[in-house]
Design a protein around this motif. Structure first.
Motif, short mmCIF file in Angstrom:
data_model
loop_
_atom_site.label_atom_id
_atom_site.label_comp_id
_atom_site.label_asym_id
_atom_site.label_seq_id
_atom_site.Cartn_x
_atom_site.Cartn_y
_atom_site.Cartn_z
N HIS A 15 0.93 -0.97 0.11
CA HIS A 15 0.00 -0.10 0.01
C HIS A 15 0.74 1.10 -0.06
O HIS A 15 2.03 1.24 0.46
CB HIS A 15 -0.66 -0.02 1.17
N GLU A 16 0.60 2.18 -0.56
CA GLU A 16 0.81 3.55 -0.36
C GLU A 16 2.37 3.79 -0.83
O GLU A 16 3.07 4.67 -0.24
CB GLU A 16 0.80 4.05 1.12
N ARG A 81 -5.68 1.95 -2.11
CA ARG A 81 -7.03 2.71 -1.36
C ARG A 81 -8.10 2.32 -2.26
O ARG A 81 -8.94 2.06 -1.63
CB ARG A 81 -6.50 4.17 -1.84
N ASN A 86 -9.73 2.54 1.52
CA ASN A 86 -10.76 3.53 1.51
C ASN A 86 -12.05 2.76 2.04
O ASN A 86 -12.62 3.48 3.06
CB ASN A 86 -11.13 3.91 0.18
#
Ligand SMILES: C[S@@+](CC[C@H](N)C(=O)[O-])C[C@H]1O[C@@H](n2cnc3c(N)ncnc32)[C@H](O)[C@@H]1O
Length: 286
Positions: A15-16, A81, A86
């Motif tokens: 992630h990210e 996300r 999210n």
């Protein structure tokens, strides 16, 4: 701007966009692969920079990167996300049934817009003027404020809030004072929700509290400024929450379909005074 992996198609694995500059080259490198990989020494060892300098660079990076960040988030350019985190943070907030939410480090305001669309009142704040401006175009109330100012005067924000949410917005090394100030904005039955990088992404050999550097290389040069950020272990997260008078109530590890490991950590925490004691909890389990 799309967050492609740069080499070939397919979703990003971590992630990210975890990347770092551990080899000191200034180029950074992307954390990807089929499993967390052993890494070299954390970044700051080879470089002279005071904590204050690093924090200033962290804050400045969000103004410099505001436009690129807004584009990426609004175009759904970060797969972890759109495919996992999210929904995970929204579910964690919805579960609390809040009427008023504080969105901490709100960025361009996507979370506030999503909650406001469901009838929840949201106040968002962020240190980046450019991001607050971007957020202010949508539903919610937004304030330009940095975490230090909030700690000096927690009453600077309205409240109390039924939920205080930090979605990938706790990036500094010193966080106990911030968490305590945020806890002070909670209603008596309120809860804090924190989503962050899963420490698994660090790899076993780098599983430690340490500064890293996100270069956003995967976005093909759209982000002008690298961002220092502080990684912490699970134990360290628990210690920070505990030090701030918050009790961990729930820990989740959101996942992306087809990826073997969790893409984030998601905490729900309660003010210690409101949290059931360990004895209460074990009595309830019996
Ligand atoms: C990764 S972005 C996340 C933004 C938003 N929460 C989201 O989910 O898209 C991190 C945000 O934290 C904010 N931030 C970081 N340090 C801050 C500080 N000291 N005071 C206020 N905001 C800060 C940044 O400006 C940035 O908008």
């Amino acid at each position: 701007v799309r967050a492609g992996r740069g080499r070939g198609a397919g979703p990003r694995r971590y992630h990210e966009l975890v990347s770092d500059d551990s080899d000191g080259s200034g180029r950074g490198r992307e954390a990807e692969g089929t499993a967390p990989e052993p890494r070299g020494a954390p970044w700051p060892i080879a470089r002279e920079e005071t904590a204050a300098d690093r924090r200033a660079r962290l804050a400045a990076s969000w103004d410099a990167n505001a436009e690129a960040w807004t584009d990426v988030v609004r175009q759904g350019g970060i797969a972890s996300r759109t495919l996992a985190t999210n929904a995970a943070v929204l579910d964690a907030v919805r579960r609390l049934g809040p009427r008023r939410v504080l969105d901490v480090g709100c960025g361009e305001g996507w979370l506030a817009r999503a909650l406001e669309a469901e009838g929840v009142g949201v106040v968002g704040f962020d240190a980046s003027e450019a991001l607050v401006r971007a957020a202010s175009g949508g539903a919610g109330t937004f304030v330009r404020l940095d975490y230090d100012a909030l700690q000096r005067d927690p009453d600077i924000l309205p409240g109390p809030f039924d939920a205080v949410v930090c979605n990938f917005s706790i990036l500094d090394a010193e966080i106990v004072g911030l968490l305590r100030a945020l806890g002070a904005r909670l209603a008596p039955a309120g809860r804090m929700v924190v989503q962050t990088l899963h420490p698994l992404a660090l790899g076993a050999e780098r599983y430690a509290d340490a500064w890293h550097e996100e270069t956003f290389d995967a976005f093909g040069g759209a982000f002008p400024a690298p961002m220092p950020w502080y990684a912490r272990t699970l134990e360290s997260w628990w210690g920070a929450l505990d030090g701030a008078g918050l009790a961990l109530e729930r820990l989740e590890e959101p996942r992306m379909q087809g990826v073997a490991w969790p893409v984030s950590l998601l905490f729900t925490a309660a003010p210690l005074a409101a949290a059931p004691s360990r004895d209460d909890r074990s009595a309830r389990r019996r």
